[in-house]
Design a protein around this motif. Sequence first.
Motif, short mmCIF file in Angstrom:
data_model
loop_
_atom_site.label_atom_id
_atom_site.label_comp_id
_atom_site.label_asym_id
_atom_site.label_seq_id
_atom_site.Cartn_x
_atom_site.Cartn_y
_atom_site.Cartn_z
N VAL A 125 54.88 48.07 17.49
CA VAL A 125 54.00 49.01 16.80
C VAL A 125 54.76 49.72 15.68
O VAL A 125 55.93 50.07 15.84
N GLU A 126 54.07 49.93 14.57
CA GLU A 126 54.57 50.80 13.51
C GLU A 126 53.48 51.81 13.20
O GLU A 126 52.36 51.43 12.82
N ILE A 127 53.78 53.09 13.38
CA ILE A 127 52.81 54.15 13.10
C ILE A 127 52.79 54.38 11.58
O ILE A 127 53.82 54.65 10.97
N ILE A 128 51.62 54.27 10.98
CA ILE A 128 51.45 54.43 9.54
C ILE A 128 51.09 55.86 9.20
O ILE A 128 51.66 56.46 8.30
N GLU A 129 50.11 56.41 9.91
CA GLU A 129 49.63 57.76 9.60
C GLU A 129 49.08 58.40 10.86
O GLU A 129 48.51 57.72 11.74
N VAL A 130 49.22 59.72 10.96
CA VAL A 130 48.62 60.51 12.04
C VAL A 130 47.98 61.71 11.37
O VAL A 130 48.60 62.38 10.54
N ARG A 131 46.72 61.98 11.73
CA ARG A 131 46.03 63.15 11.17
C ARG A 131 45.15 63.76 12.24
O ARG A 131 44.86 63.15 13.27
N GLY A 172 55.83 56.57 10.59
CA GLY A 172 57.14 55.98 10.35
C GLY A 172 57.83 55.48 11.59
O GLY A 172 58.76 54.68 11.51
N ASP A 173 57.39 55.95 12.77
CA ASP A 173 58.01 55.49 14.01
C ASP A 173 57.66 54.03 14.27
O ASP A 173 56.53 53.58 14.02
N GLN A 214 52.53 64.79 15.08
CA GLN A 214 52.75 63.87 16.18
C GLN A 214 51.42 63.43 16.79
O GLN A 214 50.43 64.16 16.72
N ILE A 215 51.45 62.26 17.41
CA ILE A 215 50.26 61.77 18.10
C ILE A 215 50.04 62.60 19.36
O ILE A 215 50.95 62.76 20.18
N VAL A 234 44.95 57.99 14.57
CA VAL A 234 46.18 57.23 14.38
C VAL A 234 45.86 55.96 13.60
O VAL A 234 44.89 55.26 13.90
N SER A 235 46.71 55.67 12.63
CA SER A 235 46.65 54.42 11.88
C SER A 235 47.96 53.70 12.16
O SER A 235 49.04 54.28 11.98
N MET A 236 47.87 52.46 12.63
CA MET A 236 49.10 51.74 12.99
C MET A 236 48.95 50.25 12.77
O MET A 236 47.84 49.71 12.78
N HIS A 237 50.08 49.61 12.60
CA HIS A 237 50.14 48.15 12.63
C HIS A 237 50.72 47.76 13.98
O HIS A 237 51.55 48.49 14.55
#
Length: 160
Positions: free
Chosen positions: A134-140, A55-56, A2-3, A9-12
């Motif tokens: 927003v669309e969350i692509i990746e969280v690391r 994916g959110d 989770q963020i 965070v990678s997002m569109h």
Amino acid sequence: MQITENAVVSMHYTLTDEQGQELDSSVGQEPLVFLSGAQNIIDGLDKALQGKAAGDKLAVSVEPEDGYGAVHEELIQKVPTENFQGVDDIEIGMQFMAQTPGGQQPVTVIAVEDDGIMLDGNHPLAGKTLKFDVEIIEVREALAEELEHGHVHGEGGHQH
């Protein structure tokens, strides 16, 4: 994952104003990559993303106080046309760097009048409620170096 603060965070996103006019978007391009909690993006959006995961998809409305702030009337002023020597055609929307007591400041031409040029030193999105899809692509997890520098490195981030 989770963020949380200090997550990468990678997002569109697609940003629109209150009237639904698109102002900016990463869709069809590389996603926006940022370090959460490091003031890489506006505070209101960063806070709304906390707890989200890859994916959110969500819609976020950010009020001016959590975005680019209120409009400060003292940052709007008329300056003599002579200050623009060497610029042949001054038009509304043009941006310049102005020398202020606090250093260089971007200003936008908001009116061209016979007795001077009206400039606005506010951020162009100051005073506006901003709508983000927003669309969350990746969280690391952030790397130690990213935390130390306050921004993302590598693909989508800062290159040293």
